[in-house]
Motif scaffolding. Sequence first.
Motif, mmCIF file in Angstrom:
data_model
loop_
_atom_site.group_PDB
_atom_site.id
_atom_site.type_symbol
_atom_site.label_atom_id
_atom_site.label_comp_id
_atom_site.label_asym_id
_atom_site.label_seq_id
_atom_site.Cartn_x
_atom_site.Cartn_y
_atom_site.Cartn_z
ATOM 1 N N VAL A 14 36.336 50.303 47.728
ATOM 2 C CA VAL A 14 36.058 50.103 46.350
ATOM 3 C C VAL A 14 37.147 48.894 46.195
ATOM 4 N N LYS A 15 38.349 49.170 46.385
ATOM 5 C CA LYS A 15 39.578 48.183 46.368
ATOM 6 C C LYS A 15 39.076 46.742 47.045
ATOM 7 N N SER A 16 38.577 46.871 48.205
ATOM 8 C CA SER A 16 38.263 45.776 49.117
ATOM 9 C C SER A 16 37.095 44.980 48.361
ATOM 10 N N LEU A 17 36.381 45.632 47.780
ATOM 11 C CA LEU A 17 35.153 44.838 47.103
ATOM 12 C C LEU A 17 35.255 44.285 45.854
ATOM 13 N N LEU A 18 36.026 45.318 44.784
ATOM 14 C CA LEU A 18 36.533 44.719 43.588
ATOM 15 C C LEU A 18 37.615 44.033 43.387
ATOM 16 N N GLN A 19 38.695 44.094 44.525
ATOM 17 C CA GLN A 19 40.097 43.263 44.438
ATOM 18 C C GLN A 19 40.865 43.695 43.287
ATOM 19 N N GLY A 20 40.902 42.505 42.405
ATOM 20 C CA GLY A 20 41.843 42.628 41.275
ATOM 21 C C GLY A 20 41.152 43.197 40.209
ATOM 22 N N SER A 21 40.084 43.678 40.462
ATOM 23 C CA SER A 21 39.225 44.450 39.173
ATOM 24 C C SER A 21 39.423 46.052 39.462
ATOM 25 N N LEU A 78 54.905 48.766 41.063
ATOM 26 C CA LEU A 78 54.724 47.339 41.430
ATOM 27 C C LEU A 78 55.902 46.351 40.992
ATOM 28 N N ARG A 79 56.722 46.738 39.740
ATOM 29 C CA ARG A 79 57.891 46.011 39.770
ATOM 30 C C ARG A 79 58.965 46.343 40.523
ATOM 31 N N LEU A 80 58.791 47.768 40.650
ATOM 32 C CA LEU A 80 59.869 48.571 41.907
ATOM 33 C C LEU A 80 59.880 47.914 43.185
ATOM 34 N N ILE A 81 58.606 47.651 43.882
ATOM 35 C CA ILE A 81 58.387 46.864 44.947
ATOM 36 C C ILE A 81 58.343 45.464 44.747
ATOM 37 N N SER A 82 58.625 45.007 43.711
ATOM 38 C CA SER A 82 58.680 43.375 43.559
ATOM 39 C C SER A 82 57.187 42.703 43.700
ATOM 40 N N THR A 84 55.098 41.798 41.119
ATOM 41 C CA THR A 84 55.044 41.425 39.944
ATOM 42 C C THR A 84 53.730 40.516 39.634
ATOM 43 N N SER A 85 53.018 39.860 40.752
ATOM 44 C CA SER A 85 52.133 39.194 40.538
ATOM 45 C C SER A 85 50.687 39.739 40.187
ATOM 46 N N TYR A 86 50.793 41.193 40.597
ATOM 47 C CA TYR A 86 49.674 42.073 40.256
ATOM 48 C C TYR A 86 49.938 42.724 38.663
#
Length: 173
Positions: A14-21, A78-82, A84-86
Amino acid sequence: MPFTPLHMGPGLLVKSLLQGSFSLMVFGWTQILMDIQPLWVMLTGQGHLHGFSHTYLGATLITIPAAVSGKYAAEWGLRLISRTSYLPISWPVAVSSAFIGSFSHVLLDSIMHADVEPFFPFVRSNVFLGVLSIETLHKFCIYSGLVGAGLYVAVSFYLRKNISEPPQADKTT
């Protein structure tokens, strides 16, 4: 299904299909929350192994706390692993990821476990039981994860390449 890891295969697809959604982190967190009740039963010997949390009604109720806590936990991670673009994870992404996580969890466990009553309290039977063999179900989860991971890398590479390269100006004039 042996706890959460196999549920992540379809999540990767599902992640591969929807990406950032779609948030794979919120989806994964939801898988963990779904299995707290069976874990409790296994530890205490009290209750129905795949009880209310493994019904669509229970999954609906788990979606909201999974989305809220998952959004903030994923953003912190996500902040912890730097990465932040996500950020930020939008509320629609958090809620839909938790919803897909909880409902897919019930469906996959319904196929495998005889004690799951997915439509409780309206129907006390499990219409999904045995639709696939356990071996086929496990293969589906593993293969969907492998395909999803491959697609995610390919799509991410394609998007990065096409977004980072500015269009070339026509120099024929």
